[in-house]
Scaffold this motif. Structure first.
Motif, short mmCIF file in Angstrom:
data_model
loop_
_atom_site.label_atom_id
_atom_site.label_comp_id
_atom_site.label_asym_id
_atom_site.label_seq_id
_atom_site.Cartn_x
_atom_site.Cartn_y
_atom_site.Cartn_z
N ALA A 17 -11.02 -13.61 -64.07
CA ALA A 17 -10.69 -14.14 -65.58
C ALA A 17 -9.35 -13.79 -65.97
O ALA A 17 -8.43 -14.50 -66.42
CB ALA A 17 -11.79 -14.33 -66.46
N LEU A 18 -9.46 -12.55 -66.14
CA LEU A 18 -8.16 -11.66 -66.75
C LEU A 18 -6.91 -12.00 -65.71
O LEU A 18 -5.79 -12.18 -66.49
CB LEU A 18 -8.64 -10.27 -67.07
CG LEU A 18 -9.25 -10.05 -68.08
CD1 LEU A 18 -9.66 -8.56 -68.31
CD2 LEU A 18 -8.74 -10.81 -69.39
N LEU A 20 -6.50 -14.71 -63.79
CA LEU A 20 -6.17 -15.88 -64.16
C LEU A 20 -5.34 -16.31 -65.17
O LEU A 20 -4.14 -16.53 -65.37
CB LEU A 20 -7.42 -16.80 -63.82
CG LEU A 20 -7.17 -18.33 -64.19
CD1 LEU A 20 -6.44 -18.87 -63.01
CD2 LEU A 20 -8.60 -18.80 -64.70
N LEU A 21 -5.81 -15.56 -66.12
CA LEU A 21 -5.23 -15.78 -67.61
C LEU A 21 -3.67 -15.29 -67.48
O LEU A 21 -2.73 -15.74 -68.16
CB LEU A 21 -6.00 -15.00 -68.65
CG LEU A 21 -5.50 -15.19 -70.05
CD1 LEU A 21 -5.29 -16.57 -70.67
CD2 LEU A 21 -6.18 -14.14 -71.10
N THR A 24 -1.23 -17.25 -65.58
CA THR A 24 -0.83 -18.53 -66.29
C THR A 24 0.23 -18.07 -67.13
O THR A 24 0.97 -19.01 -67.46
CB THR A 24 -2.04 -19.17 -66.92
OG1 THR A 24 -2.60 -18.24 -67.95
CG2 THR A 24 -2.95 -19.59 -65.97
N VAL A 25 0.45 -16.71 -67.78
CA VAL A 25 1.41 -16.41 -68.71
C VAL A 25 2.69 -16.14 -67.81
O VAL A 25 3.68 -15.86 -68.46
CB VAL A 25 0.78 -15.43 -69.73
CG1 VAL A 25 1.58 -15.22 -70.69
CG2 VAL A 25 -0.66 -15.75 -70.05
N LYS A 103 -13.69 -5.50 -75.62
CA LYS A 103 -14.06 -6.61 -74.90
C LYS A 103 -14.85 -7.55 -75.64
O LYS A 103 -15.73 -7.01 -76.79
CB LYS A 103 -14.80 -6.22 -73.73
CG LYS A 103 -14.19 -5.78 -72.51
CD LYS A 103 -15.18 -5.80 -71.57
CE LYS A 103 -14.17 -5.27 -70.28
NZ LYS A 103 -15.08 -5.14 -68.92
N PRO A 104 -14.71 -8.98 -75.95
CA PRO A 104 -13.93 -9.69 -75.22
C PRO A 104 -12.48 -9.56 -75.73
O PRO A 104 -12.37 -9.74 -76.98
CB PRO A 104 -14.60 -11.08 -75.13
CG PRO A 104 -15.51 -11.20 -76.57
CD PRO A 104 -15.78 -9.70 -76.77
N VAL A 105 -11.69 -9.56 -74.76
CA VAL A 105 -10.09 -9.41 -75.26
C VAL A 105 -9.52 -10.71 -75.59
O VAL A 105 -9.61 -11.52 -74.53
CB VAL A 105 -9.26 -8.58 -74.01
CG1 VAL A 105 -7.92 -8.25 -74.61
CG2 VAL A 105 -10.41 -7.55 -73.64
N ASP A 106 -8.65 -10.80 -76.79
CA ASP A 106 -8.04 -12.01 -77.04
C ASP A 106 -6.72 -11.97 -76.09
O ASP A 106 -6.08 -10.84 -75.87
CB ASP A 106 -7.81 -11.90 -78.42
CG ASP A 106 -7.15 -13.48 -78.80
OD1 ASP A 106 -8.17 -14.38 -78.69
OD2 ASP A 106 -5.75 -13.34 -79.02
N GLU A 107 -6.17 -12.94 -75.65
CA GLU A 107 -5.07 -13.11 -74.71
C GLU A 107 -3.89 -12.52 -75.59
O GLU A 107 -3.27 -11.91 -74.98
CB GLU A 107 -4.75 -14.64 -74.50
CG GLU A 107 -4.66 -15.83 -75.53
CD GLU A 107 -4.11 -17.16 -75.12
OE1 GLU A 107 -3.94 -17.23 -73.72
OE2 GLU A 107 -4.33 -17.95 -75.79
N GLN A 108 -3.67 -12.91 -76.88
CA GLN A 108 -2.67 -12.57 -77.55
C GLN A 108 -2.52 -10.92 -77.54
O GLN A 108 -1.44 -10.30 -77.26
CB GLN A 108 -2.54 -13.17 -79.02
CG GLN A 108 -1.24 -13.38 -79.51
CD GLN A 108 -0.23 -13.88 -78.65
OE1 GLN A 108 -0.38 -14.91 -78.02
NE2 GLN A 108 0.80 -12.86 -78.07
N ILE A 111 -1.69 -9.61 -74.44
CA ILE A 111 -0.07 -10.06 -73.85
C ILE A 111 0.82 -8.98 -74.66
O ILE A 111 1.50 -8.38 -74.12
CB ILE A 111 0.20 -11.51 -74.09
CG1 ILE A 111 -0.53 -12.32 -72.71
CG2 ILE A 111 1.73 -11.69 -73.94
CD1 ILE A 111 -0.67 -13.89 -73.44
N THR B 307 -16.05 -11.44 -72.04
CA THR B 307 -14.92 -11.40 -71.73
C THR B 307 -14.27 -12.37 -70.74
O THR B 307 -13.22 -12.95 -70.86
CB THR B 307 -14.70 -10.24 -71.19
OG1 THR B 307 -15.22 -9.12 -72.09
CG2 THR B 307 -13.09 -9.44 -70.91
N GLN B 314 -8.97 -19.37 -72.31
CA GLN B 314 -7.71 -19.23 -72.69
C GLN B 314 -6.79 -19.79 -71.66
O GLN B 314 -5.68 -20.46 -71.80
CB GLN B 314 -7.20 -17.96 -73.39
CG GLN B 314 -7.96 -17.88 -74.76
CD GLN B 314 -7.94 -16.39 -75.30
OE1 GLN B 314 -7.72 -15.34 -74.59
NE2 GLN B 314 -7.98 -16.21 -76.69
#
Lengths: 202, 517
Positions: A17-18, A20-21, A24-25, A103-108, A111, B307, B314
């Motif tokens: 998941a991380l 992938l996230l 995408t950035v 965790k859970p880690v926010d994307e912002q 990044i 997580t 997102q």
């Protein structure tokens, strides 16, 4: 800004998941299932930003961090953890982590942390390049010129240098002019800075 | 709590054992009865004797008066008017039948001897002799015959110039004659003797018989008066009363026995109820305790899918913004998968924390093993233990309570993980769970490569509060043992060369069903 990100987490779903996230950035991510995998791949890796899960079998994220620091790998590290454990957080920072995320880690947050890491990497790369340049410049000096430069950097005046080297002040002046031409500066202060930089280089 | 009260009561109850106590109570009661009866009889004797003593004392006092009167007549002129003496003496004897003879004996010859009632020549000498020796007070003599009687002899006139010996012969039996029929009884005896001890009438009982002894209250005739009552065992223990007392005691014993049994029954029921309540609470507490121990592991366990979900969501948002719907669908599928994973973890938490009724149903033990593994995975990873499951592809169904079986497996597997964590060699931290069926039994082995079970605790493994862990409650194995037994199985420690191996044997559900048919 294109340094790769290395993600070490034992949970496949989190890893995927991380990855992938971040992909995408537009971040180049390489994921590892455990510290052992990462350590074995390390020699072939170019410098990048590390994201470590703190809780992993056999070698924890903190242990891995310590090992890397000990072996001279000072890549910026972001530690992620399942609990906001203050003790673990303090340890991570003491080991040189640039950020500690729960965790859970926010994307912002992630990044931002990665960008901070990449900026640090960039600065480090710049400093290394500068130092390389300085060393190259100093490499162009003759042994006599280098001797004169070392005395200049220590703050001696031309006459004192001439006395110390048992040459005439005029000869010293000509050496200084040659050094100035090669290093691209006539300022004693600037020469001193370059000398110190070269001396402190590994 | 008041531990002393029941203990004291126990001791009392034990000492109240029917074999010793009831005979003792009977003996005491009969002793008391005998004592009371004896006292009552003695009191009776004393009262009757008192009365008789008073009557007799009064009677002997009258003899003094008669003697004085007769002496006066004799001195006044017995020789001239013997008829007068005769008349008065006759009247006295008529009124007082106990006076059976009156003598007036001249001291200096046979002339003028007056004998009323009894004529015996022997007595004359006796009376004369007594009168001559008299120093003023009357002299008492035994009547020399079988008849219980005595003589009172007085000189007349009562001075050194006495001319006559005056005597009354008193019948001792008549003296003691009374209106009470108390003295008719064979066991009540009377005895009368002269002050010098010469017996007159009656039987002298030996000193062991309860007695009444008092001299008659008379200045001239302080006769020795004794009474006694003989008592046999039958007298002081009247059979009727004995029977009554024994009946009461037997009834009391029976009543106490019934009450005791009733109370013991109630106590036993209370104890059973308390025990079963305790067991339920214990089972719940043990689960909550186990839950507390793994709470940190569970939190980590739950943050993993969260997580993943957050990152995936997102990422999906970015992909959707870019219009990459194909990949969005992919990612959403993963989100769903991770959400389910989180849900399953929460569901386990819930079933484990809720106190619940036991509910037997067909359970596939493989599921239970998986659940325990899920609950323990975090902890095992943290401790560096490798958890390996060897399960058959087909279901292993037993009849039991799902959560209880999960609890047992969790306990055993957690113990195993804890045990291997102590192992010095990180490469050897192995926990293996093997399940298979052997005939009609399902056999589950939980083995570890830890230090094994110390010999000193081996025999008490399934005893509550026996633990080798510092933070252990010592309840895990005890409870597991109980729960497995409840499901009709057995939990044992299997001998191994290294580490420990616990074996759960449970009857296969199908086999149990066939056996029932």
């Amino acid at each position: 800004m294109t340094a790769p990100v290395y993600l070490v987490d034992d949970d496949a779903a989190v890893r995927d998941a991380l990855s992938l996230l971040l992909s995408t950035v537009g971040i180049d991510v390489r994921a590892f299932a455990g510290p052992e995998d990462f350590l074995s791949a390390l020699p072939k890796l170019e410098p990048g930003c590390l994201i470590l899960d703190i809780r992993m079998p056999a070698i924890s994220g903190l242990k891995l961090q310590e090992r890397l620091t000990a072996s001279g790998v000072d890549w910026p590290t972001v530690v992620i953890s399942g609990h906001g454990d203050i003790e673990a957080c303090r340890k991570a920072f003491r080991n040189g982590a640039i950020d500690f995320l729960s965790k859970p880690v926010d994307e912002q947050d992630l990044i931002d942390a990665i960008q901070k890491g990449q900026a640090a990497l960039g600065r480090a790369a710049e400093a290394a390049a500068e130092r390389r340049e300085t060393l190259e410049l100093l490499a162009g000096l003759t042994p006599r010129e280098r001797e004169v430069l070392s005395l200049v950097a220590r703050g001696f005046a031309t006459r004192e240098i001439a006395g110390a080297l048992d040459v005439s002040p005029r000869t010293v002046e000509s050496h200084r002019a040659a050094i100035g031409a090669k290093l691209g500066t006539t300022s004693a202060a600037e020469m001193t800075r370059l000398w110190i930089e070269a001396e402190s280089a590994p | 709590m008041s531990e002393r009260t029941p203990r004291a009561r126990d001791i009392l109850r034990r000492s109240l054992a029917p074999g010793i106590v009831w005979p003792l109570v009977c003996v005491l009661a009969l002793g008391l009865l005998a004592g009371l009866e004896r006292n009552a009889r003695l009191a009776d004797l004393t009262a009757q004797s008192d009365r008789l003593h008073a009557v007799a004392s009064q009677r002997v006092d009258q003899h003094d008066a008669h003697l004085t009167a007769l002496s006066a007549i004799a001195v006044a002129g017995a020789e001239q008017r013997p008829d007068l003496f005769h008349e008065v003496a006759g009247a006295v004897m008529r009124f007082y039948p106990r006076i059976i003879g009156i003598f007036l004996i001249p001291l200096d010859g046979e002339d003028g001897v007056l004998e009323i009632g009894i004529r015996e020549a022997d007595l004359r000498e006796l009376i004369r002799d007594a009168a001559e020796r008299s120093a003023g007070a009357p002299v008492l003599k035994r009547y020399p015959s079988d008849r219980p009687a005595y003589l009172i002899v007085k000189r007349s006139p009562n001075s050194d110039a006495a001319r006559y010996g005056l005597a009354l012969v008193i019948d001792a039996a008549a003296l003691l004659d009374g209106d009470s029929d108390y003295w008719m009884r064979a066991e009540a005896t009377r005895w009368l003797a002269l002050p010098d001890g010469t017996p007159l009438i009656g039987v002298k009982e030996d000193s062991r018989t309860p007695q009444f002894t008092r001299a008659l209250s008379s200045g001239t005739q302080p006769l020795e008066f004794k009474t006694a009552i003989r008592m046999t065992v039958a007298d002081i223990l009247p059979p009727g009363r004995v029977a009554l007392v024994l009946a009461v005691i037997v009834l009391a014993a029976a009543a106490m026995r019934v009450i005791g049994r009733q109370r013991a029954k109630v106590r036993a029921a209370e104890a059973r109820a308390e025990l079963s309540g305790l067991e339920t609470r214990l089972s719940h507490a043990s689960r909550v305790n186990a839950l507390g121990e793994m709470a940190s592991g569970m939190a980590h366990e739950l943050t993993q899918p969260l997580t993943a979900i957050l990152a995936q969501a997102q990422a999906a948002r970015r992909l959707a913004a870019r219009g990459d719907t194909e990949r969005v669908a992919d990612v959403l599928e993963k989100v769903i998968g991770q959400t389910r994973r989180a849900g399953a973890i929460l569901e386990r938490l819930r079933t484990w924390t809720r106190p619940r009724e036991r509910h037997a149903e067909p359970v596939d033990v493989r599921d239970c093993i998986h659940v325990a593994e899920t609950l323990l995975a975090g902890q095992a990873r943290e401790l560096g233990a490798r958890l390996t499951l060897t399960l058959p592809p087909t279901p292993l169904t037993v009849e039991g309570d799902r959560v209880e079986l999960e609890q047992v497996l969790f306990n055993l597997m957690r113990n195993a993980v804890d045990a291997v964590a102590e192992s010095a060699d990180p490469g050897a931290r192995e926990v293996v769970v093997e399940a298979s069926h052997d005939g009609a039994m399902v056999v589950i082995d939980v083995s570890d490569t830890g230090p094994g079970i110390r010999p000193d605790v081996r025999d008490r493994l399934f005893t509550p509060f026996v633990t080798t862990r510092e933070s252990g409650t010592g309840l895990g194995l005890a409870l597991s043992h109980r729960l497995v037994e409840r499901a009709g199985g057995d939990l044992t420690l299997v001998e191994t060369r290294e580490g420990a191996r616990f074996r759960i044997s449970l009857p296969l559900a199908s086999a149990a069903g066939e056996a029932a048919e």
